[in-house]
Design a protein around this motif. Structure first.
Motif, PDB file in Angstrom:
ATOM      1  N   MET A 129      12.972  90.016 -72.089  1.00  0.00           N
ATOM      2  CA  MET A 129      13.974  91.048 -72.353  1.00  0.00           C
ATOM      3  C   MET A 129      13.326  92.370 -72.765  1.00  0.00           C
ATOM      4  O   MET A 129      13.842  93.444 -72.442  1.00  0.00           O
ATOM      5  CB  MET A 129      14.953  90.561 -73.422  1.00  0.00           C
ATOM      6  N   CYS A 130      12.180  92.317 -73.467  1.00  0.00           N
ATOM      7  CA  CYS A 130      11.455  93.556 -73.782  1.00  0.00           C
ATOM      8  C   CYS A 130      10.955  94.220 -72.503  1.00  0.00           C
ATOM      9  O   CYS A 130      11.003  95.449 -72.370  1.00  0.00           O
ATOM     10  CB  CYS A 130      10.284  93.244 -74.711  1.00  0.00           C
ATOM     11  N   THR A 131      10.480  93.401 -71.576  1.00  0.00           N
ATOM     12  CA  THR A 131      10.039  93.941 -70.288  1.00  0.00           C
ATOM     13  C   THR A 131      11.209  94.574 -69.547  1.00  0.00           C
ATOM     14  O   THR A 131      11.089  95.668 -68.977  1.00  0.00           O
ATOM     15  CB  THR A 131       9.419  92.818 -69.426  1.00  0.00           C
ATOM     16  N   GLU A 132      12.359  93.912 -69.563  1.00  0.00           N
ATOM     17  CA  GLU A 132      13.549  94.442 -68.903  1.00  0.00           C
ATOM     18  C   GLU A 132      13.999  95.745 -69.558  1.00  0.00           C
ATOM     19  O   GLU A 132      14.454  96.670 -68.863  1.00  0.00           O
ATOM     20  CB  GLU A 132      14.671  93.407 -68.957  1.00  0.00           C
ATOM     21  N   PHE A 133      13.860  95.838 -70.869  1.00  0.00           N
ATOM     22  CA  PHE A 133      14.219  97.067 -71.577  1.00  0.00           C
ATOM     23  C   PHE A 133      13.380  98.239 -71.076  1.00  0.00           C
ATOM     24  O   PHE A 133      13.911  99.321 -70.783  1.00  0.00           O
ATOM     25  CB  PHE A 133      14.012  96.871 -73.081  1.00  0.00           C
ATOM     26  N   CYS A 134      12.074  98.044 -70.948  1.00  0.00           N
ATOM     27  CA  CYS A 134      11.189  99.108 -70.455  1.00  0.00           C
ATOM     28  C   CYS A 134      11.522  99.477 -69.016  1.00  0.00           C
ATOM     29  O   CYS A 134      11.526 100.666 -68.648  1.00  0.00           O
ATOM     30  CB  CYS A 134       9.736  98.663 -70.555  1.00  0.00           C
ATOM     31  N   VAL A 135      11.811  98.459 -68.193  1.00  0.00           N
ATOM     32  CA  VAL A 135      12.162  98.711 -66.787  1.00  0.00           C
ATOM     33  C   VAL A 135      13.439  99.542 -66.694  1.00  0.00           C
ATOM     34  O   VAL A 135      13.528 100.484 -65.889  1.00  0.00           O
ATOM     35  CB  VAL A 135      12.329  97.365 -66.038  1.00  0.00           C
ATOM     36  N   CYS A 136      14.423  99.231 -67.525  1.00  0.00           N
ATOM     37  CA  CYS A 136      15.701  99.953 -67.493  1.00  0.00           C
ATOM     38  C   CYS A 136      15.555 101.383 -68.007  1.00  0.00           C
ATOM     39  O   CYS A 136      16.171 102.306 -67.458  1.00  0.00           O
ATOM     40  CB  CYS A 136      16.746  99.209 -68.320  1.00  0.00           C
ATOM     41  N   VAL A 137      14.763 101.587 -69.063  1.00  0.00           N
ATOM     42  CA  VAL A 137      14.551 102.941 -69.572  1.00  0.00           C
ATOM     43  C   VAL A 137      13.930 103.815 -68.486  1.00  0.00           C
ATOM     44  O   VAL A 137      14.348 104.968 -68.281  1.00  0.00           O
ATOM     45  CB  VAL A 137      13.661 102.912 -70.830  1.00  0.00           C
ATOM     46  N   ALA A 138      12.945 103.276 -67.773  1.00  0.00           N
ATOM     47  CA  ALA A 138      12.296 104.046 -66.709  1.00  0.00           C
ATOM     48  C   ALA A 138      13.258 104.312 -65.553  1.00  0.00           C
ATOM     49  O   ALA A 138      13.305 105.428 -65.013  1.00  0.00           O
ATOM     50  CB  ALA A 138      11.063 103.304 -66.212  1.00  0.00           C
ATOM     51  N   TYR A 139      14.045 103.291 -65.171  1.00  0.00           N
ATOM     52  CA  TYR A 139      14.977 103.458 -64.046  1.00  0.00           C
ATOM     53  C   TYR A 139      16.051 104.489 -64.366  1.00  0.00           C
ATOM     54  O   TYR A 139      16.281 105.434 -63.602  1.00  0.00           O
ATOM     55  CB  TYR A 139      15.614 102.112 -63.706  1.00  0.00           C
ATOM     56  N   TYR A 140      16.709 104.325 -65.513  1.00  0.00           N
ATOM     57  CA  TYR A 140      17.771 105.270 -65.873  1.00  0.00           C
ATOM     58  C   TYR A 140      17.201 106.632 -66.257  1.00  0.00           C
ATOM     59  O   TYR A 140      17.884 107.654 -66.130  1.00  0.00           O
ATOM     60  CB  TYR A 140      18.617 104.702 -67.016  1.00  0.00           C
ATOM     61  N   GLY A 141      15.957 106.648 -66.737  1.00  0.00           N
ATOM     62  CA  GLY A 141      15.321 107.921 -67.032  1.00  0.00           C
ATOM     63  C   GLY A 141      15.121 108.774 -65.800  1.00  0.00           C
ATOM     64  O   GLY A 141      15.107 110.011 -65.872  1.00  0.00           O
ATOM     65  N   ILE A 142      14.970 108.128 -64.651  1.00  0.00           N
ATOM     66  CA  ILE A 142      14.890 108.859 -63.373  1.00  0.00           C
ATOM     67  C   ILE A 142      16.283 109.138 -62.831  1.00  0.00           C
ATOM     68  O   ILE A 142      16.607 110.259 -62.432  1.00  0.00           O
ATOM     69  CB  ILE A 142      14.068 108.053 -62.351  1.00  0.00           C
ATOM     70  N   GLY A 143      17.123 108.104 -62.809  1.00  0.00           N
ATOM     71  CA  GLY A 143      18.434 108.234 -62.175  1.00  0.00           C
ATOM     72  C   GLY A 143      19.375 109.198 -62.860  1.00  0.00           C
ATOM     73  O   GLY A 143      20.125 109.923 -62.195  1.00  0.00           O
ATOM     74  N   ARG A 144      19.369 109.235 -64.204  1.00  0.00           N
ATOM     75  CA  ARG A 144      20.300 110.090 -64.924  1.00  0.00           C
ATOM     76  C   ARG A 144      20.069 111.578 -64.638  1.00  0.00           C
ATOM     77  O   ARG A 144      20.989 112.379 -64.684  1.00  0.00           O
ATOM     78  CB  ARG A 144      20.167 109.852 -66.436  1.00  0.00           C
ATOM     79  N   ASN A 145      18.832 111.955 -64.350  1.00  0.00           N
ATOM     80  CA  ASN A 145      18.489 113.363 -64.179  1.00  0.00           C
ATOM     81  C   ASN A 145      17.953 113.663 -62.781  1.00  0.00           C
ATOM     82  O   ASN A 145      17.341 114.714 -62.568  1.00  0.00           O
ATOM     83  CB  ASN A 145      17.436 113.767 -65.224  1.00  0.00           C
ATOM     84  N   LEU A 146      18.172 112.733 -61.845  1.00  0.00           N
ATOM     85  CA  LEU A 146      17.561 112.882 -60.522  1.00  0.00           C
ATOM     86  C   LEU A 146      18.104 114.088 -59.776  1.00  0.00           C
ATOM     87  O   LEU A 146      17.345 114.821 -59.114  1.00  0.00           O
ATOM     88  CB  LEU A 146      17.780 111.607 -59.703  1.00  0.00           C
ATOM     89  N   ALA A 147      19.406 114.315 -59.845  1.00  0.00           N
ATOM     90  CA  ALA A 147      19.992 115.454 -59.128  1.00  0.00           C
ATOM     91  C   ALA A 147      19.403 116.775 -59.629  1.00  0.00           C
ATOM     92  O   ALA A 147      19.115 117.691 -58.843  1.00  0.00           O
ATOM     93  CB  ALA A 147      21.511 115.452 -59.287  1.00  0.00           C
ATOM     94  N   VAL A 148      19.186 116.862 -60.947  1.00  0.00           N
ATOM     95  CA  VAL A 148      18.588 118.073 -61.523  1.00  0.00           C
ATOM     96  C   VAL A 148      17.150 118.229 -61.042  1.00  0.00           C
ATOM     97  O   VAL A 148      16.699 119.331 -60.704  1.00  0.00           O
ATOM     98  CB  VAL A 148      18.645 118.017 -63.059  1.00  0.00           C
ATOM     99  N   TYR A 149      16.414 117.139 -60.998  1.00  0.00           N
ATOM    100  CA  TYR A 149      15.020 117.182 -60.514  1.00  0.00           C
ATOM    101  C   TYR A 149      14.954 117.666 -59.064  1.00  0.00           C
ATOM    102  O   TYR A 149      14.107 118.509 -58.714  1.00  0.00           O
ATOM    103  CB  TYR A 149      14.388 115.795 -60.641  1.00  0.00           C
ATOM    104  N   LEU A 150      15.831 117.149 -58.224  1.00  0.00           N
ATOM    105  CA  LEU A 150      15.820 117.544 -56.819  1.00  0.00           C
ATOM    106  C   LEU A 150      16.180 119.024 -56.651  1.00  0.00           C
ATOM    107  O   LEU A 150      15.664 119.694 -55.744  1.00  0.00           O
ATOM    108  CB  LEU A 150      16.798 116.665 -56.031  1.00  0.00           C
ATOM    109  N   LYS A 151      17.041 119.532 -57.510  1.00  0.00           N
ATOM    110  CA  LYS A 151      17.429 120.951 -57.423  1.00  0.00           C
ATOM    111  C   LYS A 151      16.346 121.874 -57.956  1.00  0.00           C
ATOM    112  O   LYS A 151      16.061 122.922 -57.364  1.00  0.00           O
ATOM    113  CB  LYS A 151      18.739 121.176 -58.182  1.00  0.00           C
ATOM    114  N   THR A 152      15.714 121.505 -59.058  1.00  0.00           N
ATOM    115  CA  THR A 152      14.747 122.406 -59.685  1.00  0.00           C
ATOM    116  C   THR A 152      13.352 122.290 -59.089  1.00  0.00           C
ATOM    117  O   THR A 152      12.655 123.296 -58.930  1.00  0.00           O
ATOM    118  CB  THR A 152      14.678 122.128 -61.185  1.00  0.00           C
ATOM    119  N   GLU A 153      12.925 121.063 -58.760  1.00  0.00           N
ATOM    120  CA  GLU A 153      11.565 120.864 -58.265  1.00  0.00           C
ATOM    121  C   GLU A 153      11.467 120.945 -56.743  1.00  0.00           C
ATOM    122  O   GLU A 153      10.518 121.496 -56.212  1.00  0.00           O
ATOM    123  CB  GLU A 153      11.032 119.508 -58.743  1.00  0.00           C
TER     124      GLU A 153
END
Length: 638
Positions: A129-153
């Motif tokens: 579950m600790c491994t899953e926690f890290c995987v989810c933080v990384a996944y949502y850390g990209i997905g939550r702000n992906l549209a902004v990244y594509l627009k700015t970068e």
């Protein structure tokens, strides 16, 4: 005339005589043809001789009555089936030494370095579950702000960025099927997680380099290469992680398994909350290089954490491709379409204890549903080669047939969960559109409409442990079940909460339109004075529904899936999230084209009618679910 007839026919074989012959292991034909070849093992000593028994033709005898002739034919067929079972037994005994050698092979996924009492349980499960926690933080850390990244970068426009972000998130759930296939067929859950976590890590490295190196900055190829490597990695990990965690407990320990899925979903939710707040804040204030770099380090730590518990994990050995096994049943049943099922089920091909068709799997009882598929287990001479080898595309065990039946029984229930996923996706789409036209001020604070999804997350965090600590003990007193409610009952109540959530949104929108009319804002694209905090109840209701429906769905699919297909079934459960987004898109597009309920100015539209429509569809979906659940046949182990 009667005397002549009696002389011609001679003495007939009675049912008593026939039964006596069977009890003495003699052939009933010996009564009429004492000098003919007996119907016993000397007659049934080769597949070539057996070919004559597929459609037995008896020698002409004047003393056979029609009934005796039928019984003799049945006896021949029974002897043929008995011989084939005897031959299978000899083949399995011949393989026994090989199987023992295979079990001692170092390539097998098993654990001999720690005592049995230290293998499995909550200790290794906490590492998972600790491994899953890290995987989810990384996944949502990209997905939550992906549209902004594509627009700015990458300098993409708003429509393209939104479309690409949605496509990436859909791909993350479609790739769950890849990981599930590899886990069930070849590598097992542990090796699959480790391998695709390596791909996940490399994708984040590429993504980080694309934001830090001047040569790669604004490079669409490098950025999308990293993004879709991440999609392949995280999607393939998702079904294996939940299945691997549940494998750490005994199948009979339903309480521990139920608690695991609750805490697993809670872990995912907390990871999403942390990513949507802390990680997004770091990306916005310190840049994409630091933001993606921290996620890369997090996945590296997750991999180290996973490997550190390898001595204590409980492993489930893969037993071959589940798709191949299902296709073998369909092909074998089709080839025997014209054959009749025997009245005695014991004549069907059963998997022996060490059969390579059943090794690593539980033995499932034969069921009458989809009886056509049972024909795949009818034993015939053509199922063997001249060398005596069994052809798996002609003969399947009853347990293998039941595996396919289990999947077929799950599919209708699975389809009813898609609409709930559609309701969940509306939190970040239609609910946000509704909030834009409401008063977002709270004193001096301005509340972003999308931030109200936090109440969904908080509801999951609070309600998940409350369900285990309070609701289960209370319901257990009424139902007598260890988990209080069955998985299907829990999932069904979650579907009911999705209806209430849509009704709440519809009532709120009706009231909002009334306020817009009173304030003269019908023809103005402006927010009404009604506070956006009135949306909190519908977010909370969706959150309660998620705790009930999503956790119940995961536990149900894991429990009812065949041992060899558990990762695949959990991938199907996760696939409902992707399909739910597509269903929402279809409903929105159709209603907009046909009725025009959702214009740019919602004050002129009828978003309330859209919510009422979805409520009606959810009610119909619940009725279908109740019908299917009440008739669902749970798998039965021998």
């Amino acid at each position: 005339m009667a005397n002549a007839d009696t002389t011609t026919r001679g003495p007939s074989l009675s049912l008593t005589q026939f039964s006596s012959c069977c009890l003495k292991s003699e052939s009933p034909l010996s009564v009429f043809f004492p000098h003919s070849e007996k119907i016993d093992s000397p007659l049934l000593n080769s597949p070539h001789r057996l070919n004559r028994l597929r459609s037995p033709r008896l020698p002409h005898s004047p003393c056979l009555t029609p009934r005796a002739s039928t019984l003799v034919k049945r006896a021949i067929i029974d002897h043929s089936s008995a011989y084939c079972h005897w031959q299978i037994g000899l083949m399995e005994e011949a393989r026994e030494t090989l199987l023992v050698v295979e079990e001692e092979s170092p390539n097998e996924e098993r654990n001999t370095s720690a005592p049995d009492r230290q293998i499995g349980g909550w200790k290794p499960c906490s590492l998972i579950m600790c491994t899953e926690f890290c995987v989810c933080v990384a996944y949502y850390g990209i997905g939550r702000n992906l549209a902004v990244y594509l627009k700015t970068e990458l300098l993409e426009d708003s429509v393209t960025a939104a479309a690409q972000a949605s496509m990436w998130q859909g791909t993350c759930f479609l790739t769950t099927l890849i990981g599930a296939y590899m886990a069930d067929s070849h590598w097992g859950n542990y090796l699959t997680i480790a391998a695709f976590m390596g791909i996940y890590f490399m994708g984040l490295v590429v993504l980080t380099l694309s934001t830090s190196l001047p040569l790669l900055k604004h490079s669409h190829f490098t950025s999308y290469l990293g993004l879709y490597m991440v999609a392949l990695g995280v999607g393939s990990i998702k079904p294996c992680m939940s299945a691997f965690g549940a494998d750490q407990f005994d199948d009979a320990d339903t309480t521990a398994k139920g608690s695991f899925f609750s805490f697993y979903y809670l872990t995912v939710t907390i990871g999403a909350l942390l990513a949507g707040t802390v990680v997004v804040w770091i990306q916005d204030n310190y840049g994409w290089t630091i933001g993606f770099g921290l996620l890369t380090i997090l996945i590296g730590l997750a991999f180290t954490n996973l490997v550190s518990g390898s001595k204590f994990y409980r492993y489930r050995k893969p037993v071959g491709s589940p798709l191949t096994r299902m296709c073998q049943v369909i092909v074998a049943a089709t080839r025997k379409f014209n054959m009749d099922l025997p009245e005695n089920e014991s004549l069907l091909c059963k998997a022996t204890e060490k059969s390579e068709m059943s090794r690593g799997n539980e033995e499932l009882e034969n069921t009458p549903e989809f009886s056509f598929l049972n024909k795949a287990s009818i034993v015939s001479a053509s199922d063997f080669t001249t060398a005596g080898a069994l052809n798996p595309w002609r003969l399947c065990t009853t347990s293998q047939v039941e595996e396919l039946k289990s999947i077929l029984r799950l599919l209708p229930i699975w389809a009813t969960f898609i609409l709930f996923a559609s309701v969940s996706t509306q939190e970040s789409t239609v609910f946000v559109e509704q909030g834009i036209f409401m008063n977002t001020r709270l004193g001096s604070l301005n509340i972003p409409p999308a931030s109200l999804t936090t109440f969904d997350v908080l509801t999951v965090i609070v309600f998940t442990p409350l369900y285990d600590m309070i609701i289960i003990p209370i319901t257990r007193q009424f139902t007598g079940k260890e988990r209080g409610l069955s998985h299907l009952q829990r999932a069904g109540i979650g579907l009911f909460f999705s209806i209430i959530a849509m009704v709440s949104a519809a009532i709120l929108e009706t009231k909002r339109l009334e306020v817009a009319s009173e304030e003269g804002l019908v023809h103005k694209k402006a927010a009404v004075s009604m506070s956006i905090l009135w949306q909190i109840p519908q977010h909370v209701l969706v959150g309660i529904g998620e705790v009930l429906n999503q956790i119940g769905m995961l536990a149900f699919f894991y429990d009812q899936a065949p041992d060899s297909m558990r990762s695949l079934c959990l991938a199907l459960a996760l696939l409902t999230i992707s399909l739910g987004g597509y269903v929402t898109s279809i409903i929105l597009t159709t209603t907009d084209l046909v009725f025009g309920w959702i214009p740019d100015n919602l004050n002129q539209g009828h978003l309330d009618r859209f919510f009422w429509l979805v409520s009606g569809l959810c009610l119909l979906n619940l009725a279908v679910f109740v019908y299917l659940a009440s008739r669902f046949k749970y798998k039965r182990s021998s």
